[in-house]
Motif scaffolding. Structure first.
Motif, PDB file in Angstrom:
ATOM      1  N   VAL C 254     -20.661 -56.764  23.819  1.00 29.96           N
ATOM      2  CA  VAL C 254     -20.512 -55.614  24.711  1.00 29.96           C
ATOM      3  C   VAL C 254     -21.541 -54.541  24.355  1.00 29.96           C
ATOM      4  CG1 VAL C 254     -18.971 -53.772  25.434  1.00 29.96           C
ATOM      5  CG2 VAL C 254     -18.073 -56.038  25.056  1.00 29.96           C
ATOM      6  N   ASP C 255     -21.727 -54.318  23.073  1.00 32.19           N
ATOM      7  CA  ASP C 255     -22.659 -53.288  22.635  1.00 32.19           C
ATOM      8  C   ASP C 255     -24.077 -53.588  23.096  1.00 32.19           C
ATOM      9  OD1 ASP C 255     -20.739 -51.830  21.464  1.00 32.19           O
ATOM     10  OD2 ASP C 255     -21.207 -52.374  19.397  1.00 32.19           O
ATOM     11  N   LEU C 256     -24.443 -54.866  23.077  1.00 30.15           N
ATOM     12  CA  LEU C 256     -25.780 -55.242  23.544  1.00 30.15           C
ATOM     13  C   LEU C 256     -25.966 -54.792  24.985  1.00 30.15           C
ATOM     14  CD1 LEU C 256     -26.219 -58.874  22.175  1.00 30.15           C
ATOM     15  CD2 LEU C 256     -27.470 -56.867  21.457  1.00 30.15           C
ATOM     16  N   GLY C 257     -24.906 -54.993  25.787  1.00 31.52           N
ATOM     17  CA  GLY C 257     -24.958 -54.584  27.190  1.00 31.52           C
ATOM     18  C   GLY C 257     -25.146 -53.084  27.319  1.00 31.52           C
ATOM     19  N   GLY C 258     -24.465 -52.338  26.456  1.00 30.02           N
ATOM     20  CA  GLY C 258     -24.520 -50.881  26.496  1.00 30.02           C
ATOM     21  C   GLY C 258     -25.895 -50.342  26.153  1.00 30.02           C
ATOM     22  N   GLU C 259     -26.686 -51.151  25.486  1.00 26.06           N
ATOM     23  CA  GLU C 259     -28.021 -50.703  25.107  1.00 26.06           C
ATOM     24  C   GLU C 259     -29.037 -50.996  26.201  1.00 26.06           C
ATOM     25  OE1 GLU C 259     -29.064 -49.133  22.265  1.00 26.06           O
ATOM     26  OE2 GLU C 259     -26.953 -48.888  21.801  1.00 26.06           O
ATOM     27  N   GLY C 260     -28.536 -51.440  27.353  1.00 30.49           N
ATOM     28  CA  GLY C 260     -29.440 -51.691  28.463  1.00 30.49           C
ATOM     29  C   GLY C 260     -30.244 -52.970  28.317  1.00 30.49           C
ATOM     30  N   GLN C 261     -29.835 -53.821  27.367  1.00 29.51           N
ATOM     31  CA  GLN C 261     -30.579 -55.070  27.222  1.00 29.51           C
ATOM     32  C   GLN C 261     -30.120 -56.065  28.285  1.00 29.51           C
ATOM     33  OE1 GLN C 261     -30.902 -56.655  23.275  1.00 29.51           O
ATOM     34  NE2 GLN C 261     -30.756 -54.654  22.337  1.00 29.51           N
ATOM     35  N   ALA C 262     -30.979 -57.029  28.520  1.00 27.76           N
ATOM     36  CA  ALA C 262     -30.678 -57.999  29.581  1.00 27.76           C
ATOM     37  C   ALA C 262     -29.666 -59.012  29.088  1.00 27.76           C
ATOM     38  CB  ALA C 262     -31.959 -58.705  29.998  1.00 27.76           C
ATOM     39  N   VAL C 263     -28.427 -58.589  29.003  1.00 24.99           N
ATOM     40  CA  VAL C 263     -27.383 -59.515  28.591  1.00 24.99           C
ATOM     41  C   VAL C 263     -26.202 -59.394  29.531  1.00 24.99           C
ATOM     42  CG1 VAL C 263     -27.988 -59.601  26.156  1.00 24.99           C
ATOM     43  CG2 VAL C 263     -26.440 -57.858  26.957  1.00 24.99           C
ATOM     44  N   LEU C 264     -25.645 -60.492  29.905  1.00 20.32           N
ATOM     45  CA  LEU C 264     -24.414 -60.612  30.675  1.00 20.32           C
ATOM     46  C   LEU C 264     -23.972 -59.307  31.347  1.00 20.32           C
ATOM     47  CD1 LEU C 264     -22.563 -62.847  28.076  1.00 20.32           C
ATOM     48  CD2 LEU C 264     -24.110 -63.528  29.890  1.00 20.32           C
ATOM     49  N   PRO C 265     -24.541 -58.996  32.494  1.00 21.54           N
ATOM     50  CA  PRO C 265     -24.340 -57.675  33.099  1.00 21.54           C
ATOM     51  C   PRO C 265     -22.904 -57.410  33.543  1.00 21.54           C
ATOM     52  CG  PRO C 265     -25.520 -59.163  34.574  1.00 21.54           C
ATOM     53  CD  PRO C 265     -25.416 -59.859  33.269  1.00 21.54           C
ATOM     54  N   PHE C 266     -22.117 -58.446  33.660  1.00 20.28           N
ATOM     55  CA  PHE C 266     -20.747 -58.232  34.166  1.00 20.28           C
ATOM     56  C   PHE C 266     -19.793 -57.776  33.069  1.00 20.28           C
ATOM     57  CE2 PHE C 266     -21.712 -62.686  33.400  1.00 20.28           C
ATOM     58  CZ  PHE C 266     -20.811 -62.994  32.404  1.00 20.28           C
ATOM     59  N   LEU C 267     -20.266 -57.708  31.845  1.00 23.98           N
ATOM     60  CA  LEU C 267     -19.387 -57.295  30.746  1.00 23.98           C
ATOM     61  C   LEU C 267     -19.424 -55.785  30.553  1.00 23.98           C
ATOM     62  CD1 LEU C 267     -20.164 -59.876  27.946  1.00 23.98           C
ATOM     63  CD2 LEU C 267     -17.948 -59.472  28.974  1.00 23.98           C
ATOM     64  N   SER C 268     -18.282 -55.192  30.269  1.00 18.06           N
ATOM     65  CA  SER C 268     -18.262 -53.778  29.914  1.00 18.06           C
ATOM     66  C   SER C 268     -17.302 -53.623  28.732  1.00 18.06           C
ATOM     67  CB  SER C 268     -17.771 -52.930  31.086  1.00 18.06           C
ATOM     68  OG  SER C 268     -16.364 -53.030  31.197  1.00 18.06           O
ATOM     69  N   HIS C 269     -17.162 -52.388  28.268  1.00 16.76           N
ATOM     70  CA  HIS C 269     -16.241 -52.142  27.162  1.00 16.76           C
ATOM     71  C   HIS C 269     -14.793 -52.512  27.529  1.00 16.76           C
ATOM     72  CE1 HIS C 269     -19.454 -49.735  25.191  1.00 16.76           C
ATOM     73  NE2 HIS C 269     -18.878 -50.239  24.130  1.00 16.76           N
ATOM     74  N   LEU C 270     -14.519 -52.562  28.815  1.00 14.65           N
ATOM     75  CA  LEU C 270     -13.152 -52.937  29.221  1.00 14.65           C
ATOM     76  C   LEU C 270     -12.845 -54.375  28.800  1.00 14.65           C
ATOM     77  CD1 LEU C 270     -13.012 -51.414  32.816  1.00 14.65           C
ATOM     78  CD2 LEU C 270     -12.000 -50.509  30.743  1.00 14.65           C
ATOM     79  N   ASN C 271     -13.890 -55.191  28.676  1.00 16.35           N
ATOM     80  CA  ASN C 271     -13.674 -56.584  28.295  1.00 16.35           C
ATOM     81  C   ASN C 271     -13.503 -56.777  26.791  1.00 16.35           C
ATOM     82  OD1 ASN C 271     -15.835 -56.788  30.797  1.00 16.35           O
ATOM     83  ND2 ASN C 271     -14.241 -58.345  30.869  1.00 16.35           N
ATOM     84  N   GLN C 272     -13.863 -55.765  26.053  1.00 13.15           N
ATOM     85  CA  GLN C 272     -13.904 -55.958  24.604  1.00 13.15           C
ATOM     86  C   GLN C 272     -12.517 -56.188  24.007  1.00 13.15           C
ATOM     87  OE1 GLN C 272     -15.642 -52.757  22.268  1.00 13.15           O
ATOM     88  NE2 GLN C 272     -14.526 -53.602  20.540  1.00 13.15           N
ATOM     89  N   ILE C 273     -12.437 -57.171  23.151  1.00 13.63           N
ATOM     90  CA  ILE C 273     -11.195 -57.381  22.403  1.00 13.63           C
ATOM     91  C   ILE C 273     -11.482 -57.194  20.920  1.00 13.63           C
ATOM     92  CG2 ILE C 273     -10.194 -58.922  24.130  1.00 13.63           C
ATOM     93  CD1 ILE C 273     -10.780 -61.185  22.013  1.00 13.63           C
ATOM     94  N   GLY C 274     -10.467 -56.820  20.178  1.00  8.63           N
ATOM     95  CA  GLY C 274     -10.643 -56.559  18.747  1.00  8.63           C
ATOM     96  C   GLY C 274     -11.362 -55.241  18.531  1.00  8.63           C
ATOM     97  N   GLN C 275     -11.419 -54.805  17.285  1.00  7.39           N
ATOM     98  CA  GLN C 275     -12.055 -53.533  16.922  1.00  7.39           C
ATOM     99  C   GLN C 275     -11.644 -52.424  17.898  1.00  7.39           C
ATOM    100  OE1 GLN C 275     -15.779 -53.508  14.814  1.00  7.39           O
ATOM    101  NE2 GLN C 275     -16.143 -55.576  15.486  1.00  7.39           N
ATOM    102  N   THR C 276     -12.617 -51.852  18.662  1.00  6.80           N
ATOM    103  CA  THR C 276     -12.227 -50.782  19.582  1.00  6.80           C
ATOM    104  C   THR C 276     -11.749 -51.329  20.930  1.00  6.80           C
ATOM    105  OG1 THR C 276     -14.560 -50.603  20.120  1.00  6.80           O
ATOM    106  CG2 THR C 276     -13.663 -48.939  18.638  1.00  6.80           C
TER     107      THR C 276
END
Lengths: 621, 267, 342
Positions: C254-276
């Motif tokens: 998810v963090d990779l996505g947040g940095e604007g890198q070209a990774v799985l654009p459909f993921l957001s922090h809402l998908n994150q499990i564990g940690q935060t």
């Protein structure tokens, strides 16, 4: 080895009086000593700032690791310089600190039958086994009945450097006189007409190659009258200054070691008392030394050093550490224990011979990167601290005399202070003590004993080779153990799968497989996660780069892949390795574990190790 | 309109640390708690960054960071936070443990907020994380808000848009990956932030220097918070027994594995 | 004597949602365990009669309600006033409610108003010597505590999925409507509406039987030395469509996505499990290309059956934590799986 600016970038600027690079024991010694004298008891300035008139001296320290105390290592120290600066250190309640108690030096025999032992050592092993009933021999280890006094640390302390640095960092900052900013790497020294005028911080918001991306924040230029460089043996600023100003004649930093360690919760019924200090040699390879220090509350720091004179093209610290831990003598203490922390670090092993220009216009060098480590006594922290404290005394003297930080003035007050101290006297005794290792393990041990017992007057000669000059080929190293074609095939198969080859080659050469237990014997990646908690923030450039890729393509050993402490360097396309910043622990092993010389500087090799964030997130190492 | 934004933020163990409970004289605690590296709570960090952006876009605004923890740890954490965004620290001395009672922490926070000189409730926005990585209750902020008399409260906030008329449009996370959109007439209001969408701000040494001037005095002034855990009794705190006998399937083809998984999904 | 009050919202149709019935189960457990205790129900909504009737066969002896258009919406000030009024009318000592976003937001504040204490994320209720006890998690589901309190009222937010839903039958309930006077100052918030996730992000399905966990390995260089992010994205989205699984992700991805890198654009922090991220509950979980140890794995703390696909047979994410670990290339396996499910 910083890349030249591609295009002019407008950089913000800030002015301070003194800027320090790296917060290790040397800088801690510097700031501890300095901070005591900067403020009057009513909080007013005892030493006034030149850049902020009316305010106290503005002293900043930038540390690359994500917090202070990350990425340093456990230690046993005589604590002479520490006690001088902190007289109440024994009663200060520093976590994991213990007074040195029982000290032992152990010669470990080879229970696996896979160790590369010279004939003389095999002979000695046979003798020890034959007479073991008459010797202090236990679980395949001989407890040396006598050791020379220069190896003793009686009266000293066992410390977790992580905990000590956190403690001392908090103490120094609470004075309000100095600021220490972690997570902020310095990318280069600012040099104008051979004068260091400050430092540049690392660019943020860039891609892996360093090109500006979203949220680009150019690294700020911090101008200061004095730059204190204490960034360790592989620090980028030290490297830059070495290149720019050159090393003193006949000085070079060719000898290194990778230290790798575990911090372990010992089993509940451990017989080991806090303060116990064990040093080992002989196994897993004769050249690999081991340490085992016991902290309070059943915690131990333990690990090995893999030195530059262990001439293996597939040398690896992690795998050897596991074999060392499972040696019957050590496993007897460790079985049932649990991994708490893990880490790795490069040690400069050249000692005084690796000493750079200690001072110049606008800068001074302190700590391990300044050649302070004593290679005979195996002591570095106390010496590093002493250099920092000495510089602080010198700086205060110059400030009070209102003299500028010129080379001449710094030489007169700092370098002379250092030359006249116990540090210098002991460093001279140690200077050539390890030269014997250039000719083999046995001559190395004899050389150390000679130098130590004669006060440095007697040494066994040996010329330290450049690291790249001494790496044998895979075929030569395994000759007599693995047929050349098979060794090549094993390596090629591993590289095709994108993994290092040492495990497969070592197992083929007779080393037993490691039986993972999920507690203490874990995979290398789990050691990173469970022990080191390794991570890297985004938005920074890769700090490890292969600057001469054509040389990598032709490289037959890929020592960087084999030695990498975090498996961050892996076999890559066309022979140029890949680097994964998220696994890097910043040990710096890749800087010197490379078999191809830099075309620009024969003392350097093909791998650039630059400023970078991230790494271990454990403060117990 | 300008705002007075008070961010409540605890400190928690660095997220990757191994945690183990131990029984201390005062109740449950973390093993080696003082030795574990600490960070500002991740949700509260987002709240702080959001506060900084809002304050930057509304000239005249100010951000305070109210934090309760052992002084030495607070000082350490502040050195990693203070380069990020401008704020003034209000420090409270006390344990940062997740086992402290939310209601008592809320009382200490509310008291500290009320004691901020020159606080104007008509401009007050109380921010924080909607949960924490320690107690993980998602309860402290609401109770602090009640003590401050704030009846406009929002939790799981991912976005705040301040209107020209002083109103606040707020997106709160609700079930099923959806957001509830609400409009609040204006301060005083309390927002418990989820992760939002802001990246972590870059380190800025000038901000660090500016924050630093007030940081050490604030730490020196830190008052002890009363956290007695009154009426609360822990019967046990345990790590979950989660070890499973993992069957490791090494030599099957992707086709065979896919078939096995497909059947498993369907049953 | 304890008076146990179940608090629930009647949904737009006037019914009681599953989390409310699960909380009712917890309330009944307490009622049964604590001798002489009362069990009451408090309902809030635009209309509450239907919801009360739907559980009329349960052993609750009194039903309280706050009804009205303004109470049909999820809003702190109105919910707080309504809950406070019911609690006071019922003189409740133990207040049990489902940990929905609506109750999570308001109940701690209500506890403060009533001078009580609250435990959230409660996963179990029991008794010890006739005294109520709750189980709840600390440090992001990394340790579980069992605790009791002397203060009353004691509020408990019951985590959805942690209890069996109470299937008690319908009937005719007598609801005592409690009047609530809303202070004008307390009506400064208007609910504008609900924003649905973007069409291509509709991958969080709390009710899905399967959680599909994607790790950062999907974006790393593969055996051919290249990263195949687009292919990874297509495989994952196809699998989600075919399997109707809910999508979870590791923090690093998810963090990779947040940095604007070209990774799985459909993921957001809402998908994150564990940690935060979240710690969702699903019957099954399939993780792919994940690597980690505690606390990475807390994201599937509450997944009943777990399988993993990883190239690393010693993967800490899976060993000792999954039931089955397939040592294989997830790209190849998911491609085949999609063919089979298609």
């Amino acid at each position: 080895m910083n890349e030249p600016e591609q295009s002019p970038i407008e950089r913000p600027r800030m002015d301070a009086d003194i800027v320090c690079v790296g917060f290790g024991p040397a800088t801690a010694g510097f700031l501890s000593t300095l901070s005591k004298e900067l403020l009057n008891s009513d909080g007013t300035a005892a030493v006034e700032s030149a850049v902020a008139p009316g305010l106290p001296l503005q002293v900043l320290c930038y540390e690359r690791a994500d917090d202070i105390g990350f990425g340093v290592s456990g230690v046993v120290t005589k604590a002479r310089a520490l006690r001088e600066s902190i007289p109440d250190i024994d009663k200060a309640g520093i976590p994991m600190a213990a007074p040195v108690g029982d000290e032992k030096v152990l010669y470990l025999l080879d229970p696996a039958g896979a160790s590369r032992r010279p004939a003389l050592l095999r002979l000695a092993d046979g003798f020890i086994r034959a007479c073991k009933w008459a010797l202090p021999f236990e679980r395949e280890a001989l407890n040396l009945p006598w050791t020379p006094s220069f190896l003793h640390k009686h009266g000293g302390m066992v410390l977790s450097m992580g905990q000590f640095m956190q403690w001392v960092g908090g103490r120094v900052q609470s004075t309000g006189a100095v600021q220490i900013w972690p997570g902020t790497p310095v990318s280069q020294a600012l040099i104008e007409e051979n004068k260091v005028v400050g430092v540049r911080l690392l660019d943020q918001g860039v891609n892996k190659q360093g090109a500006p991306g979203e949220g680009f924040a150019p690294g700020m230029d911090i101008h200061a009258a004095l730059t204190v460089v204490g960034d360790g043996p592989v620090g980028p600023i030290g490297q830059q200054l070495d290149t720019h100003f050159g090393m003193p004649e006949n000085h070079h930093a060719r000898d290194w070691a990778v230290g790798m360690k575990f911090v372990v919760d010992l089993p509940e019924d451990t017989p080991l008392k806090p303060g116990t200090v064990l040093h080992t040699f002989g196994y897993p390879e004769p050249e690999i030394f081991g340490f085992f220090y016991v902290h309070p509350d059943r915690v131990a720091s333990l690990g090995i050093f893999v030195p530059s004179w262990f001439d293996s093209p597939v040398r690896t610290s992690y795998r050897y550490l596991q074999h060392w831990m499972t040696h019957p003598y050590l496993w007897g203490f460790l079985k049932g224990g649990k991994l708490r922390s893990w880490g790795a670090k490069t040690l400069g092993e050249s000692g005084r011979r690796g000493e750079p220009q200690l001072a110049g216009d606008g800068y001074a060098r302190i700590g391990e990167g300044s050649g302070s480590t004593n290679v005979l006594t195996g002591s570095g922290v106390d010496e590093a601290w002493a250099t920092g404290a000495q510089l602080a005394g010198a700086v205060l003297e110059l400030l009070k005399a209102k003299k500028p930080f010129t080379k001449e003035n710094l030489d007169a007050v700092y370098v002379q202070r250092r030359r006249g101290s116990w540090l210098e006297q002991e460093a001279r005794v140690a200077e050539k003590s390890r030269d014997g290792f250039q000719r083999g393990f046995v001559s190395g041990m004899i050389g150390m004993a000679l130098a130590g017992l004669s006060g440095g007057r007697l040494v066994l000669p040996g010329k330290p080779l450049r690291p790249w000059e001494r790496i044998p080929s895979l075929e030569d190293y395994f000759r007599g153990r693995i047929p050349a074609a098979e060794a090549r095939k094993i390596r090629d198969d591993c590289y095709a799968r994108g993994v290092s080859a040492h495990a497969a080659l070592m197992e083929r050469a007779g080393w037993p497989a490691i039986a993972y237990d999920g507690q203490l014997l874990v995979s290398h990646q789990d050691a990173l996660l469970m022990g080191g908690k390794v991570q890297a923030p985004h938005g920074y450039a890769d700090h490890v780069a292969f600057v001469f890729p054509n040389q990598c393509q032709q490289c037959g050993t890929k020592l960087c892949v084999e030695v990498c402490s975090g498996q961050a360097i892996t076999p890559g396309e066309n022979g140029v390795p890949n680097f994964d910043r998220e696994k890097c622990v910043h040990c710096g092993a890749c800087l010197w574990n490379c078999a191809s010389a830099s075309p620009e500087n024969p003392e350097r090799m093909s791998v650039a190790f630059r400023a970078g964030t991230g790494g271990a997130h454990s403060a117990e190492n | 309109m300008d705002y007075q934004i008070v961010v409540c933020a605890g400190i928690v163990p660095d997220p990757l640390q191994t945690l183990e409970p131990v029984a201390a004289a005062t109740g449950p605690a973390l093993k080696n708690e003082m030795m574990l590296p600490a960070v500002l709570d991740p949700w509260a960090s987002h709240a702080l960054y959001e506060a900084a952006i809002l304050a930057k876009n509304a000239p005249g605004s100010k951000v305070w960071l109210v934090s309760l923890g052992p002084k030495a740890k607070l000082q350490q954490v502040m050195m990693t936070v203070a380069q990020k965004v401008p704020f003034e620290l209000v420090a409270l001395e006390g344990p940062a443990s997740g086992f402290t009672e939310a209601a008592e922490v809320a009382a200490a926070l509310a008291e500290a907020i009320q004691a901020i000189p020159g606080l104007d409730k008509s401009k007050l926005l109380v921010f924080g994380g909607w949960e924490s990585a320690s107690r993980g209750a998602g309860a402290t902020l609401q109770m602090a808000g009640e003590r401050l008399g704030i009846t406009e409260q929002f939790q799981g906030v991912d976005q705040l848009v301040a209107g020209a008329d002083g109103s606040l449009e707020i997106l709160e996370r609700i079930e099923g990956g959806r957001h509830q959109v609400s409009k609040c007439a204006g301060p005083p209001a309390l927002l418990g932030w989820a992760t939002g969408s802001l990246p972590e701000p870059k380190n800025n040494p000038q901000i660090g220097m500016a924050n630093m001037r007030a940081l050490m005095p604030a730490l020196q002034k830190a008052k002890p918070a009363k956290l007695a855990g009154e009426g609360l009794k822990f019967l046990s705190v345990t790590l979950p027994k989660q070890l499973r006998a993992t069957q490791i399937v090494k030599d099957k083809s992707p086709d065979a594995i896919a078939k096995e998984i497909a059947e498993w999904i369907k049953t | 004597m304890e008076t146990i009050l179940l608090l629930a919202h009647a949904d737009a149709g006037g019914a009681l949602a599953k989390p409310a019935r699960e909380a009712l189960r917890a309330a009944r457990t307490l009622n049964k365990a604590i001798a002489g205790s009362n069990l009451f129900v408090g309902l809030i909504g635009e209309n509450v009669q239907a919801a009360a009737d739907s559980i009329a066969a349960c052993p609750a002896t009194r039903y309280f309600g706050v009804a009205g258009a303004e109470f049909g919406q999820s809003r702190y000030c109105t919910d707080a006033a309504a809950a406070q009024a019911i609690i006071q009318a019922a003189q409740a000592t133990l207040v049990v409610a489902p940990a929905t976003s609506r109750w999570n937001r308001v109940l701690p504040g209500v506890a403060q108003r009533c001078g009580g204490r609250i435990d959230s994320h409660v996963t179990g209720v029991a008794d010890a010597d006739g005294q109520p006890v709750v189980n709840r998690w600390y440090y992001r589901q990394r340790m579980e505590a069992s605790l009791t309190r002397t203060q009353r009222p004691w509020f408990m937010l019951i985590d959805p999925g942690s209890q069996e839903a109470c299937e008690c039958g319908a009937g005719a309930a007598t609801v005592e409507l409690v009047p609530v006077k809303l202070a004008e100052a307390g009506q400064r918030t208007t609910v504008v509406g609900i924003r649905e996730p973007k069409a291509d992000a509709q991958t969080i399905r709390p009710d899905a039987p399967l959680l599909f966990v994607t790790g950062a390995g999907w974006t790393k260089k593969q055996a051919d030395g290249q990263a195949h992010v687009e292919e990874a994205g297509k495989l994952i989205v196809d699998f989600l469509k075919l399997s109707r699984a809910s999508l979870g992700s590791s923090k690093s991805l998810v963090d990779l996505g947040g940095e604007g890198q070209a990774v799985l654009p459909f993921l957001s922090h809402l998908n994150q499990i564990g940690q935060t991220g979240s710690t969702p509950r699903h019957a099954k979980g399939l993780s792919t290309c994940c690597h980690g140890e505690e606390p990475h794995t807390v994201g599937w703390r509450f997944i009943a059956e777990r399988r993993a696909i990883s190239l690393d047979p010693n993967c800490g994410w899976a060993r000792g934590k999954a039931d089955v670990l397939y040592v294989a290339d997830a790209f190849a396996v998911i491609a085949e799986l999609n063919k089979l499910l298609g």
